[in-house]
Design an enzyme around this catalytic site. Structure first.
Site, short mmCIF file in Angstrom:
data_model
loop_
_atom_site.label_atom_id
_atom_site.label_comp_id
_atom_site.label_asym_id
_atom_site.label_seq_id
_atom_site.Cartn_x
_atom_site.Cartn_y
_atom_site.Cartn_z
N ASP A 42 0.86 -1.18 0.00
CA ASP A 42 0.00 0.00 0.00
C ASP A 42 0.91 1.24 0.00
OD1 ASP A 42 -2.10 1.70 -0.08
OD2 ASP A 42 -3.17 0.86 1.63
C1 BGC Z 1 -5.00 3.30 0.11
C2 BGC Z 1 -5.24 2.24 -0.96
C3 BGC Z 1 -5.12 2.85 -2.32
C4 BGC Z 1 -3.76 3.49 -2.45
C5 BGC Z 1 -3.49 4.09 -3.81
C6 BGC Z 1 -3.76 4.10 -0.14
O1 BGC Z 1 -3.69 5.20 0.70
O2 BGC Z 1 -4.94 2.68 1.37
O3 BGC Z 1 -6.49 1.65 -0.78
O4 BGC Z 1 -5.33 1.88 -3.30
O5 BGC Z 1 -3.66 4.52 -1.48
O6 BGC Z 1 -4.21 5.22 -4.06
#
Ligand code: BGC
Length: 735
Positions: free
Chosen positions: A263
């Site tokens: 993530d």
């Molecule tokens: C979130 C994810 C997301 C990623 C990319 C993160 O902050 O937890 O769910 O896919 O950002 O945008």
């Protein structure tokens, strides 16, 4: 490319080129605008790193992607195309209800259809991968991201997970208009301590496997191409550095051979967690754990080469990860056609097409849950023709209908409740007013209108005046969408005070209030529940939201949504979920003398509305619930059946739910577990038989040796309208 060609490519790459494939950067890095002082400086990387990077985050639109890919390939020595990934969650431009709302449809094929449309729009806009489905099991309404999940039940979530993956990926990633799915956030991100965002998770392995891992596994079984690791720690270890989760469970046990992406910045966060000494150690831990792509940090890029030269990390480990990224590119056909379905003309034609809007409207109507109705809904012809309707509230004409994660949808495309009512062109007497601001306090200046206290008072006065001169009031209330989603945990899950005050004031002059709620999480609505004539939970309904609400309140569509997450009586009950345990001293809430039982002394144990709950305009009656045999052999099956009658003049859809309780075992079992459901449509006064097949595998659980097995013994089967169903039939499992 075939496997040998891919391996040849891998072998021809320098270490720098290989590490580049594991770097994911956001759109800003490819814009050529001020990158040196801006994003590059922020990550401490250079232009060469960008040129060698393997994938991008949230860069969208066919023109931009074609352009970026072309430039990238011109500079790429080995001609390795970029992967374009983005958060297409509840739609790309045609926005569907948020996942929690979709979870309330109990209509898996519809979720597949929404995903198919999202993939179609996203693929012609050039995207290759979406970071969806999010299947984190959620039980705590304080957590802002519950809106991204389909709910509190592992069985229901897994059925949805499979359909969503099918919708995105089709039969093969080479099929037209498909995109690769990325199931997230692995694992147990939905259970943060105290409901606080990014919080730690401590839970037994049994609970983890039995409830929390199930839906991720379902997505993997459906060949989901990617997995995203989560931000949280699980039993003391950050998921992004957890070898046991990523290698033992995901790769070895489940056989997942796709790409694992961290993530956002989660690899660097291993340091903040106190799990890695510095970035260098974080890089080693994450790669060894099995994280292939580093999303938006320079931890891999800056440290892996050194770690390999120092022989702290083996080159084989790097090759393994790089090969997986190349394989994904190959599965998507990018070596043959790096632009895939990116098509600026089709992008314009397909996006928000009639067909897409139609599905969005259907999804929105099916996801709405009628929580209360004293008979005022649907608005009868006589009311519509002869009476005055007041539509009051900050959501009456609000375009904020998408929820927090619909980052590519244009809010102007949404149909508000006011617009929808006007578009119906019915001869009705209706007036519209905001009545109040959306928030009581607005530290982030989200309500940009700058309304003075005097103006606020005037808004309220006008609303009271309108309500007192109307026959029926539709009160559109809700959470600001920024108060839901990532980084939006709340300790108080009531409606903003300013809106509760509006309700009070309107109620003083008019009792015929139909509340329509716009929110991302189950709320504490106990203060209005007893007094509203009707409550329709509309969630964040998406592009066609206003039309869908009209469909329901004017009676064109009979509501069929059922809660996929319990509504607590108050925040003190949270986390609350239907499949809890009996305890040694179960409470009989009617007998309050017994203090020493498992209950609160100041609030009920029961939620305000349980999982599976939702009203219809029809009256469904259950009868003749029966089992063809009360003994189940381990290799056989028994049929459970029920007759459902629609004893009303409205045709409608009922969600028939099957629950089972294991009465005793070597490990205590939940009071009830959802094991099946059926959607059936019934004409007025029509009746139908619904049959479920009960098999031994439905009775399995993790025993004391952590084997997933059933045990001989007695079970109770319940078939009913929601999880509060209490009359069951017993049967025996004989092995
Ligand atoms: C979130 C994810 C997301 C990623 C990319 C993160 O902050 O937890 O769910 O896919 O950002 O945008």
């Amino acid at each position: 490319m075939n496997k040998n060609e891919l391996l040849e490519l891998l072998n021809s790459m320098t270490i720098k080129e290989k590490i580049g494939q594991l770097l994911q950067l956001s759109s800003a890095f490819y814009s050529n605008k001020d990158v040196v002082t801006g994003p590059l400086r922020f990550l401490g990387i250079d232009k060469e790193n960008v040129e060698l990077s393997g994938s991008t985050l949230n860069l969208v639109s066919a023109d931009a992607i074609i352009h970026t890919q072309k430039e990238h390939l011109e500079k790429s020595d080995k001609k390795i195309p970029l992967l374009f990934m983005a958060d297409v969650i509840n739609g790309y431009k045609t926005i569907f209800p948020t996942p929690l709302a979709l979870g309330c449809t109990f209509h898996p094929e519809l979720l597949r259809d929404c995903a198919r449309i999202a993939a179609k729009e996203a693929s012609v806009a050039g995207l290759h991968v979406t970071y969806s489905p999010m299947v984190d099991l959620v039980r705590d309404a304080r957590w802002g991201r519950v809106m991204e999940s389909t709910g509190e039940d592992s069985f229901l979530n897994s059925v949805y997970a499979k359909e969503i993956v099918k919708g995105y990926q089709g039969n093969s990633l080479l099929d037209e208009y498909t995109i690769a799915a990325c199931v997230k956030h692995f694992a147990a991100y939905g259970a943060p301590s105290g409901g606080r965002e990014y919080g730690w998770v401590d839970m037994s392995e049994r609970l983890l496997r039995e409830q929390y891992l199930v839906a991720y596994k379902a997505a993997i079984d459906e060949n989901c191409a990617l997995v995203m690791s989560s931000f949280n720690t699980l039993n003391g270890i950050p998921a992004t550095g957890d070898k046991w989760l990523m290698r033992e469970i995901l790769r070895d046990e489940w056989g997942f051979d796709g790409v694992i992406i961290s993530d956002y910045a989660a690899i660097a966060e291993l340091v903040a967690h106190g799990y890695a000494k510095d970035d260098k150690e974080a890089a080693k831990i994450a790669l060894e754990a099995g994280i292939d792509i580093d999303m938006m940090t320079s931890v891999y890029v800056k440290n892996l080469e050194k770690l390999i030269h120092e022989k702290q990390v083996s080159i084989d480990l790097l090759d393994e990860s790089v090969l997986r990224v190349l394989e994904l590119k190959n599965k998507l056909g990018l070596f043959e056609n790096p632009y895939r379905f990116a098509n600026p003309t089709l992008e314009k034609e397909l996006i928000l097409s009639k067909e897409h809007r139609k599905v969005a409207r259907k999804a929105a109507t099916e996801s709405m849950v009628l929580l209360k109705n004293n008979g005022i809904l649907p608005l009868k012809k006589s009311i519509i023709e002869n009476q005055k309707i007041a539509c009051i509230g900050p959501y009456v004409d609000s375009k904020s209908l998408y929820g927090a994660w619909s980052i590519f949808g244009n809010r102007e495309d949404a149909i508000t409740l006011k617009e929808a009512i006007i578009n119906r062109k019915e001869d009705i007497q209706v007036e519209f007013l905001d009545g109040c601001k959306i928030l009581s306090e607005d530290p982030w200046n989200l309500d940009k209108r700058d309304i003075t206290p005097l103006e606020e008072e005037k808004m309220l006065e006008e609303a009271i005046h309108l309500a007192s001169n109307s026959d029926v009031v539709v009160l559109a209330l809700g959470e600001h969408y920024i108060y839901t989603g990532e980084g939006s945990s709340r300790g108080d899950i009531t409606l903003p005070k300013v809106q509760l005050n509006l309700f009070e004031k309107v109620y003083e002059v008019n009792k015929n209030i139909i509340v329509v709620l716009f929110n991302g999480r189950p709320l504490d609505i106990v203060s209005i529940e007893g007094r509203a004539a009707a409550i329709l939970e509309a969630w964040y309904p998406g592009t066609e939201g206003g039309n869908a609400i009209c469909d329901i309140i004017f009676g064109d569509v009979n509501p069929s949504g059922r809660l996929s997450m319990s509504f607590p009586y108050c925040v003190g009950q949270v986390p609350i979920y239907y499949n809890n345990y009996n305890t040694g001293r179960p409470a009989n809430e009617k007998v309050y003398e017994n203090r020493y039982s498992s209950r609160y002394i100041d609030i009920p144990n029961k939620p305000l509305y349980p999982f599976g709950y939702g009203l219809s305009y029809s009256k469904f009656e259950y009868s003749n619930i029966g089992l063809e045999n009360t003994v189940l052999a381990s290799t056989g099956s028994i049929k459970a059946s029920v007759i459902i009658k629609n004893n009303s003049e409205y045709s409608g859809t009922e969600i028939v739910q099957l629950y089972i309780r294991d009465l005793y075992g070597s490990v205590v079992r939940p009071l009830k577990e959802l094991k099946g459901f059926r959607r059936i449509s019934l004409q007025p006064y029509e009746e139908k038989e619904v049959v479920f097949e009960i098999t031994e595998d439905m009775l399995r659980f993790y025993n004391t040796k952590m084997n997933y097995e059933s045990e001989e013994g007695e079970f109770t089967l319940f078939i009913g309208h929601d999880s509060s169903v209490s009359n069951g039939i017993n049967f025996i499992l004989k092995k």
